[in-house]
Motif scaffolding. Structure first.
Motif, PDB file in Angstrom:
ATOM      1  N   CYS A 123      46.224  36.070  46.258  1.00  0.00           N
ATOM      2  CA  CYS A 123      45.875  35.093  45.213  1.00  0.00           C
ATOM      3  C   CYS A 123      46.292  35.574  43.828  1.00  0.00           C
ATOM      4  CB  CYS A 123      44.373  34.856  45.228  1.00  0.00           C
ATOM      5  SG  CYS A 123      43.452  36.317  44.718  1.00  0.00           S
TER       6      CYS A 123
ATOM      7  N   THR B 198      39.153  42.447  50.670  1.00  0.00           N
ATOM      8  CA  THR B 198      39.788  41.127  50.839  1.00  0.00           C
ATOM      9  C   THR B 198      41.305  41.217  50.741  1.00  0.00           C
ATOM     10  OG1 THR B 198      37.831  40.007  49.993  1.00  0.00           O
ATOM     11  CG2 THR B 198      39.883  38.769  49.884  1.00  0.00           C
TER      12      THR B 198
ATOM     13  N   CYS C 114      35.273  38.497  43.443  1.00  0.00           N
ATOM     14  CA  CYS C 114      35.990  37.846  44.547  1.00  0.00           C
ATOM     15  C   CYS C 114      34.979  37.508  45.638  1.00  0.00           C
ATOM     16  CB  CYS C 114      37.042  38.824  45.087  1.00  0.00           C
ATOM     17  SG  CYS C 114      37.768  38.334  46.663  1.00  0.00           S
ATOM     18  N   TYR C 115      35.075  36.325  46.221  1.00  0.00           N
ATOM     19  CA  TYR C 115      34.173  35.975  47.322  1.00  0.00           C
ATOM     20  C   TYR C 115      34.910  35.882  48.658  1.00  0.00           C
ATOM     21  CZ  TYR C 115      35.725  31.391  45.629  1.00  0.00           C
ATOM     22  OH  TYR C 115      36.497  30.342  45.194  1.00  0.00           O
ATOM     23  N   GLY C 116      36.094  36.455  48.708  1.00  0.00           N
ATOM     24  CA  GLY C 116      36.729  36.720  49.999  1.00  0.00           C
ATOM     25  C   GLY C 116      37.472  35.570  50.636  1.00  0.00           C
ATOM     26  N   CYS C 117      38.014  34.643  49.833  1.00  0.00           N
ATOM     27  CA  CYS C 117      38.612  33.452  50.460  1.00  0.00           C
ATOM     28  C   CYS C 117      39.902  33.782  51.215  1.00  0.00           C
ATOM     29  CB  CYS C 117      38.788  32.324  49.458  1.00  0.00           C
ATOM     30  SG  CYS C 117      40.210  32.452  48.378  1.00  0.00           S
ATOM     31  N   TYR C 118      40.522  34.941  50.956  1.00  0.00           N
ATOM     32  CA  TYR C 118      41.719  35.319  51.719  1.00  0.00           C
ATOM     33  C   TYR C 118      41.377  36.107  52.985  1.00  0.00           C
ATOM     34  CZ  TYR C 118      45.454  33.466  48.849  1.00  0.00           C
ATOM     35  OH  TYR C 118      46.335  32.603  48.231  1.00  0.00           O
TER      36      TYR C 118
ATOM     37  N   VAL D 120      42.677  42.854  47.350  1.00  0.00           N
ATOM     38  CA  VAL D 120      42.698  42.210  46.032  1.00  0.00           C
ATOM     39  C   VAL D 120      42.596  43.260  44.921  1.00  0.00           C
ATOM     40  CG1 VAL D 120      41.352  40.676  44.513  1.00  0.00           C
ATOM     41  CG2 VAL D 120      41.850  39.976  46.852  1.00  0.00           C
TER      42      VAL D 120
ATOM     43  N   ALA E  66      44.560  37.987  42.379  1.00  0.00           N
ATOM     44  CA  ALA E  66      43.265  38.392  41.779  1.00  0.00           C
ATOM     45  C   ALA E  66      42.797  37.398  40.713  1.00  0.00           C
ATOM     46  CB  ALA E  66      43.356  39.818  41.218  1.00  0.00           C
ATOM     47  N   ILE E  67      42.804  36.131  41.074  1.00  0.00           N
ATOM     48  CA  ILE E  67      42.449  35.085  40.102  1.00  0.00           C
ATOM     49  C   ILE E  67      41.010  35.243  39.613  1.00  0.00           C
ATOM     50  CG2 ILE E  67      42.160  32.595  39.742  1.00  0.00           C
ATOM     51  CD1 ILE E  67      44.142  32.138  41.996  1.00  0.00           C
ATOM     52  N   CYS E  68      40.074  35.394  40.555  1.00  0.00           N
ATOM     53  CA  CYS E  68      38.651  35.376  40.143  1.00  0.00           C
ATOM     54  C   CYS E  68      38.306  36.541  39.219  1.00  0.00           C
ATOM     55  CB  CYS E  68      37.753  35.328  41.376  1.00  0.00           C
ATOM     56  SG  CYS E  68      38.039  33.825  42.341  1.00  0.00           S
ATOM     57  N   PRO E  69      38.652  37.798  39.565  1.00  0.00           N
ATOM     58  CA  PRO E  69      38.350  38.889  38.620  1.00  0.00           C
ATOM     59  C   PRO E  69      39.059  38.713  37.273  1.00  0.00           C
ATOM     60  CG  PRO E  69      38.839  39.762  40.798  1.00  0.00           C
ATOM     61  CD  PRO E  69      39.197  38.301  40.838  1.00  0.00           C
TER      62      PRO E  69
HETATM   63  S1  SF4 Z   1      37.817  34.570  46.049  1.00  0.00           S
HETATM   64 FE1  SF4 Z   1      39.890  34.084  46.753  1.00  0.00          FE
HETATM   65  S2  SF4 Z   1      40.974  33.435  44.878  1.00  0.00           S
HETATM   66 FE2  SF4 Z   1      39.142  34.560  44.196  1.00  0.00          FE
HETATM   67  S3  SF4 Z   1      39.841  36.690  43.950  1.00  0.00           S
HETATM   68 FE3  SF4 Z   1      38.997  36.490  46.038  1.00  0.00          FE
HETATM   69  S4  SF4 Z   1      40.771  36.082  47.332  1.00  0.00           S
HETATM   70 FE4  SF4 Z   1      41.364  35.655  45.189  1.00  0.00          FE
END
Ligand code: SF4
Ligand code: SF4
Length: 260
Positions: free
Chosen positions: A197, A193, A208-212, A168, A199-202
């Motif tokens: 995505c 990660t 990032c909390y690692g959803c990928y 990310v 890099a939506i969250c940053p």
């Molecule tokens: S938590 Fe998921 S959506 Fe948010 S930055 Fe990380 S990978 Fe992307």
């Protein structure tokens, strides 16, 4: 007169999951008619009751294996699929339901259900690739619809999908995001990660909390050192790796290292 070539048959299968990844396909509003024109949607219970029996050219599989019945069913799906692609954290890593892998599932069932004896479940939640051969894994919780379209069109064109395996962090650089960890001291799993995505969250000033799930060759031990310096203790570090992709090897190993 030359016989008309049959369109490839697409099937979408659900195992233990929330349906969010299947909905990503329905979410391709602008492109859905093109996809529907290029393939025969032969099995997709989220979208249609119609079903064409037999073999499928491309199967998209959502969800993890959590029951003896599903462990058998995935073998049948594999036998009937020429190409099998798993979609989402549940299918590629066991999903959030893989938290059971770190606990006693019988104890969980006795707390949650009035009649746990009615529950027929496996002790673990595992990725589809732990049970059958998988041709391609698409990550995310949920997956990116753009990456899904890339996978479907790559299959139709007879080539490998172009889905970058980098982190990310690279997406943050491409997007011009300021690094939340360097600038604000916000814990972020972006360095380990998998991209996808955008890099939506940053982009919205959160870590990032690692959803990928883990990128290719993640150095989670090194990141944990940095997160520890930002104030996360081993308990917090264990929990941060145990979310949607808790059973993915790269995250599982680091959570177990922190736990000991
Ligand atoms: S938590 Fe998921 S959506 Fe948010 S930055 Fe990380 S990978 Fe992307
Ligand atoms: S990966 Fe996430 S969005 Fe997809 S089915 Fe599993 S829980 Fe739902």
């Amino acid at each position: 007169m030359r016989a008309q070539k049959r369109k490839p048959r697409l099937a979408v299968w659900k195992f233990a999951s929330c349906d969010g990844c299947q909905l990503s396909l329905l979410d391709c509003e602008d492109e859905l008619l093109t996809v529907a024109g290029a393939v025969d949607i032969a099995y997709f219970q989220e979208a249609t009751r119609g079903r064409i029996a037999g073999r499928y050219d491309l199967s998209l599989v959502e969800g993890s294996i959590t029951t003896p019945h599903d462990a058998e069913r995935i073998q049948d799906v594999r036998r009937r699929s020429h190409t099998l692609v798993t979609i989402g954290a549940c299918a590629t890593a066991g999903g959030i339901q893989a938290l059971r892998n770190f606990a006693d599932v019988a104890e969980y069932a006795s707390i949650v259900y009035a009649r746990p004896d009615y529950i027929d479940t496996l002790a673990t939640s595992t990725a589809i690739a732990d049970h059958v051969a998988v041709d391609f894994e698409l990550r995310g919780c949920p997956i990116s619809k753009h990456q899904l379209l890339e996978v479907v069109s790559a299959y139709l064109a007879g080539r490998r999908p172009v889905v970058p395996p980098h982190s990310v962090c690279v997406e943050c650089k491409l997007r011009g995001n300021v690094c939340v960890m360097v600038a604000h001291g916000t814990p972020c799993l972006g360095p380990v990660t998998h991209a996808g995505c955008g890099a939506i969250c940053p982009a919205y000033d959160r870590g990032c909390y690692g959803c990928y799930g883990p990128m290719e060759t993640p150095n989670a031990a090194s990141l944990s050192g940095r997160l520890g310096a930002l104030g996360m203790d081993p308990g917090a570090l264990t929990r941060v790796y145990r979310t949607f992709n808790a059973n993915a090897p790269g995250f599982r190993a680091e959570s177990e290292r922190q736990k000991t």
